[in-house]
Design a protein around this motif. Sequence first.
Motif, PDB file in Angstrom:
ATOM      1  N   PHE A 173      25.528  40.008  -1.485  1.00  0.00           N
ATOM      2  CA  PHE A 173      26.608  38.695  -2.613  1.00  0.00           C
ATOM      3  C   PHE A 173      27.527  38.550  -1.429  1.00  0.00           C
ATOM      4  O   PHE A 173      27.877  37.608  -0.822  1.00  0.00           O
ATOM      5  CB  PHE A 173      25.945  38.148  -2.572  1.00  0.00           C
ATOM      6  CG  PHE A 173      25.262  37.310  -4.020  1.00  0.00           C
ATOM      7  CD1 PHE A 173      23.901  37.899  -3.009  1.00  0.00           C
ATOM      8  CD2 PHE A 173      24.662  36.545  -4.140  1.00  0.00           C
ATOM      9  CE1 PHE A 173      22.531  36.748  -2.763  1.00  0.00           C
ATOM     10  CE2 PHE A 173      24.116  35.861  -5.104  1.00  0.00           C
ATOM     11  CZ  PHE A 173      22.835  35.758  -3.874  1.00  0.00           C
ATOM     12  N   ALA A 174      28.328  39.895  -1.642  1.00  0.00           N
ATOM     13  CA  ALA A 174      30.129  39.619  -1.635  1.00  0.00           C
ATOM     14  C   ALA A 174      29.720  40.452  -0.134  1.00  0.00           C
ATOM     15  O   ALA A 174      31.057  40.260   0.863  1.00  0.00           O
ATOM     16  CB  ALA A 174      30.772  41.284  -2.119  1.00  0.00           C
ATOM     17  N   GLY A 295      30.078  32.511   0.366  1.00  0.00           N
ATOM     18  CA  GLY A 295      29.549  31.221   0.964  1.00  0.00           C
ATOM     19  C   GLY A 295      28.135  31.189  -0.075  1.00  0.00           C
ATOM     20  O   GLY A 295      26.951  30.356   0.477  1.00  0.00           O
ATOM     21  N   MET A 296      27.950  31.453  -1.152  1.00  0.00           N
ATOM     22  CA  MET A 296      26.742  31.527  -2.311  1.00  0.00           C
ATOM     23  C   MET A 296      26.936  30.715  -2.799  1.00  0.00           C
ATOM     24  O   MET A 296      27.836  30.698  -3.978  1.00  0.00           O
ATOM     25  CB  MET A 296      26.141  32.608  -2.178  1.00  0.00           C
ATOM     26  CG  MET A 296      25.815  33.650  -1.480  1.00  0.00           C
ATOM     27  SD  MET A 296      24.157  32.887  -0.570  1.00  0.00           S
ATOM     28  CE  MET A 296      23.185  32.886  -2.085  1.00  0.00           C
ATOM     29  N   LEU A 360      22.024  27.799  -2.287  1.00  0.00           N
ATOM     30  CA  LEU A 360      22.975  27.545  -1.399  1.00  0.00           C
ATOM     31  C   LEU A 360      22.897  29.074  -0.815  1.00  0.00           C
ATOM     32  O   LEU A 360      23.978  29.616  -1.025  1.00  0.00           O
ATOM     33  CB  LEU A 360      23.648  26.203  -0.705  1.00  0.00           C
ATOM     34  CG  LEU A 360      22.785  25.119  -2.080  1.00  0.00           C
ATOM     35  CD1 LEU A 360      24.555  24.185  -2.066  1.00  0.00           C
ATOM     36  CD2 LEU A 360      21.862  24.658  -1.043  1.00  0.00           C
ATOM     37  N   SER A 361      22.698  29.119   0.597  1.00  0.00           N
ATOM     38  CA  SER A 361      23.507  29.841   1.819  1.00  0.00           C
ATOM     39  C   SER A 361      24.390  29.010   2.588  1.00  0.00           C
ATOM     40  O   SER A 361      23.489  29.162   3.597  1.00  0.00           O
ATOM     41  CB  SER A 361      22.614  31.092   2.001  1.00  0.00           C
ATOM     42  OG  SER A 361      22.702  32.112   2.900  1.00  0.00           O
ATOM     43  N   VAL A 362      25.387  29.522   2.080  1.00  0.00           N
ATOM     44  CA  VAL A 362      26.727  28.451   3.325  1.00  0.00           C
ATOM     45  C   VAL A 362      26.768  29.056   4.667  1.00  0.00           C
ATOM     46  O   VAL A 362      26.902  29.500   4.979  1.00  0.00           O
ATOM     47  CB  VAL A 362      27.923  27.579   2.502  1.00  0.00           C
ATOM     48  CG1 VAL A 362      28.225  27.041   3.615  1.00  0.00           C
ATOM     49  CG2 VAL A 362      26.916  27.258   1.005  1.00  0.00           C
ATOM     50  N   GLY A 363      26.599  28.623   5.654  1.00  0.00           N
ATOM     51  CA  GLY A 363      25.973  29.105   6.976  1.00  0.00           C
ATOM     52  C   GLY A 363      27.225  28.730   8.285  1.00  0.00           C
ATOM     53  O   GLY A 363      28.875  28.231   6.981  1.00  0.00           O
ATOM     54  N   VAL A 364      27.919  28.750   9.231  1.00  0.00           N
ATOM     55  CA  VAL A 364      28.886  28.604   9.846  1.00  0.00           C
ATOM     56  C   VAL A 364      28.794  27.533  10.347  1.00  0.00           C
ATOM     57  O   VAL A 364      30.230  27.683  11.476  1.00  0.00           O
ATOM     58  CB  VAL A 364      29.431  30.429  10.605  1.00  0.00           C
ATOM     59  CG1 VAL A 364      29.444  31.254   9.273  1.00  0.00           C
ATOM     60  CG2 VAL A 364      28.685  30.576  11.720  1.00  0.00           C
ATOM     61  N   GLU A 365      28.043  26.764  10.798  1.00  0.00           N
ATOM     62  CA  GLU A 365      28.033  25.444  11.171  1.00  0.00           C
ATOM     63  C   GLU A 365      29.153  24.736  10.768  1.00  0.00           C
ATOM     64  O   GLU A 365      30.132  24.441  10.030  1.00  0.00           O
ATOM     65  CB  GLU A 365      26.498  24.623  10.974  1.00  0.00           C
ATOM     66  CG  GLU A 365      25.530  25.407  11.070  1.00  0.00           C
ATOM     67  CD  GLU A 365      24.703  26.434   9.845  1.00  0.00           C
ATOM     68  OE1 GLU A 365      23.687  26.142   9.667  1.00  0.00           O
ATOM     69  OE2 GLU A 365      26.278  26.367   8.589  1.00  0.00           O
TER      70      GLU A 365
END
Length: 379
Positions: A173-174, A295-296, A360-365
Amino acid sequence: MKFGTKAIHAGQEPDPSTGAVMTPIYQTSTYAQKSPGDNKGYEYSRGTNPTRSALEGCLAALENARFALAFSSGMGATDAVMKLLQPGDEVITGNDLYGGSYRIFTKIFANYGIKFHFLDLSDPEIVAQYTNENTKLVWVETPTNPTMQIVDIEAIGKITKAKNLTFVVDNTFASPYLQNPIDLGADIVMHSVTKYIGGHSDLVMGALMLNDEDLYKRLWFIYNACGATPGPMDSFLALRGIKTLHLRMKAHCENGKQVAEFLKTHPKVDKIYWPGFTDHPNHEIAKKQMRGFGGMISITLKDADLAETFRIASNFKVFTLAESLGGVESLLNHPATMTHGSIPKEVREKVGVVDSLLRLSVGVEDIEDLLEDLKNALS
């Protein structure tokens, strides 16, 4: 050498035969030998392959380790570590754990006489309390999957060293960009390379990084003998993904912070799990051992039964409802029926993995698109 430079160059040199800057994909199963045993380290690609060797050199550098082993999956890496144990040995691990890890511990290795203690490791002293003459290994996730519990790596490392226990940290995760457990006292770092390290949702791979040469030799024997090793194409894809790891992780952290702040005050959100908040349990430990909060994010929905949770989970347009995490695209997961579906309901609910929880896995959009998607889906 700084992190970004290591991500691009560590373990890699121009190809000696052509000068190619990018590591070639050595798509071969076997290697010519001038005489029996004269193989310059390469005999058969289950054991060694030049593309994989370059990747392992890079992975070791990212975690400030001497050695790395790449596996065909994160579970393959986990399996190899467990094969260091003998019947009667005991393992201390967390009570909030990736479902695949829980499954392999309880459904596979418990059958061979290995005992697992699933504990709340937010207090490091519990490791000392549960250690006995049969304890051989401590397995930790931090942040944990999916409730983002933070475990004090340095404190547990001191305990395991004093008690001569092998200490393993799942650092998935990190990522190595945010946290380096070996520097804090871990003996082995495990990664699902599938996630942030690969970063593009186009490969499945795992890895172990470590410093102890004798332990490395034991793991290499298991790695070669049991054969859970990746092919050259996946090794090449992982190397390519790593080259932007530092850039991607900055964007994941920036977007993750804004998404977490948006969700924290949203009327449809009951609880939010993100270690960047000052009221998150062990936030100060996270600040000490991490270089960012990632981003988790997990949330529970207010007054939502399973049907309502499913409705909301299916209502996203930019976030994709899917297994996995750590890719450039934003992903949404329902742990109770997806990644943690193999954990009995009564066990997972004790640590907060309830039916209304979404990960949520927050992406780079673009952040504006992500926030708009969240606003619409939660309406």
